[in-house]
Scaffold this active site. Structure first.
Site, PDB file in Angstrom:
ATOM      1  N   SER A  88     -27.976 -52.246  28.023  1.00  0.00           N
ATOM      2  CA  SER A  88     -26.531 -52.823  28.190  1.00  0.00           C
ATOM      3  C   SER A  88     -25.678 -51.646  28.660  1.00  0.00           C
ATOM      4  CB  SER A  88     -26.134 -53.555  26.803  1.00  0.00           C
ATOM      5  OG  SER A  88     -24.856 -54.437  27.292  1.00  0.00           O
TER       6      SER A  88
ATOM      7  N   ASP B 249     -28.474 -59.977  29.267  1.00  0.00           N
ATOM      8  CA  ASP B 249     -28.447 -58.923  28.409  1.00  0.00           C
ATOM      9  C   ASP B 249     -29.694 -58.231  27.864  1.00  0.00           C
ATOM     10  OD1 ASP B 249     -27.588 -56.924  26.339  1.00  0.00           O
ATOM     11  OD2 ASP B 249     -25.680 -57.392  27.158  1.00  0.00           O
TER      12      ASP B 249
END
Length: 316
Positions: A54, A184
């Site tokens: 991320s 993610d």
């Protein structure tokens, strides 16, 4: 890219791992600026393998291209508040995609200057998909390995940051022509240290005692206080943010606990302090520039508390 399949003869194999956490990546940048100063050269030259999830994926990819921490901080100051202020998922995703295009252009994974791992999660089959630059990092299927699966760095980073449902899911097209829907990387490894060590130990063949690991988190903070009116208007949204935060934090701690069990003999410095004062309240969607600067300062202070330990780790 540099061939990272053989150990540098003069020192152990060094790994840098960077957690996810949205805007809280400013804390990581505070830590990294000091580490860069400690070793006196770009982190791509000081570490043989850089993994990120991320916000950590953004930083890892830029570091692997040879960027300085100050350069990355400049990009964060300019772009992160703007992205986090967007209200709707498609607006956040559009801003993130534009940033990825501007920053990474058409760069591919065969252009990185050191070993890299960008962690994402496959939406449909619920498994990790990790973008790498070197065939030496492959855990099987060596004959068909393509750096980054043939996907541009920017798209892989965008996928790693796509915290659904606050961002749209990201579909990439691999060199094999497969369309893969990604979200993610924090959903499978918000703290990617264990994955990075596994690459070095299992794929690259380094014994645990030859590794040196620096694992950088984003810090732990109280939840932001909301006004009663804000709570009434945004009750479901705020609850969803809190759930995402808690999910990522549990994942982070679980992965670190597994690391200590499975690779307890690997010398590791973990930096991710807890800040309990109410004025430190924040979350991964923070967009107040003053607060983000404070997070960066806290990262600098966290480095200072580990400086001697880091010196020993990185100079041995």
């Amino acid at each position: 890219m540099t061939d990272n399949s053989q150990p540098p003869p003069e020192r152990p194999y060094r790994i840098l791992s960077l957690d996810g956490g949205g805007a809280k990546g400013f804390y990581s940048l505070g830590v990294l600026r000091e580490i860069e100063g400690l070793i006196g050269k770009p982190l791509a030259e000081g570490f043989d393998l850089i993994f990120g999830t991320s916000t950590g994926a953004i930083i890892a990819a830029l570091l692997a291209q040879g960027r300085s921490v100050d350069e990355i901080h400049g990009l964060y100051k300019e772009h992160v508040p703007r992205i986090m202020q967007r209200k709707k998922p498609h607006e956040k995703s559009k801003a993130l995609s534009e940033l990825a295009d501007d920053v990474f252009g058409d760069a591919m994974f065969d252009s990185v200057k050191t070993g890299v791992g960008i962690v994402t999660t496959k939406w449909v089959i619920e498994r990790p998909m990790i973008f790498k630059g070197s065939v030496a990092q492959a855990h099987g299927r060596v004959g068909t390995f393509v750096p980054g699966f043939g996907v541009p760095i920017g798209q892989a980073v965008e996928a790693s940051c796509s915290a659904y449902p606050f961002f749209d899911r990201k579909t990439v097209v691999t060199a094999a022509g497969d369309h893969v829907e990604l979200v993610d990387g924090g959903y499978c490894a918000n703290n990617p240290t264990l994955y990075a060590i596994a690459d070095a130990n299992q794929a690259l063949g380094f014994p645990p005692e030859a590794l040196r690991v620096v694992s950088v988190g984003v810090g732990n903070y109280p939840e932001p206080k909301q006004s009663l009116l804000s709570q009434m208007r945004w009750a479901k949204y705020l609850l969803s943010v809190q759930l995402l935060q808690k999910t990522l934090e549990i994942n982070t701690q679980s992965m670190d606990q597994l690391r200590t069990i499975l690779y307890k003999h690997v010398p590791t410095v973990r930096i991710s302090d807890t800040f309990e004062k109410p004025e430190m309240a924040t979350d991964l969607f923070e967009h107040d520039g003053a607060k983000l600067n404070i997070l960066r300062q806290r990262g600098v202070e966290s480095f200072a508390s580990r400086e001697n330990e880091l010196k020993q780790l990185l100079t041995s």
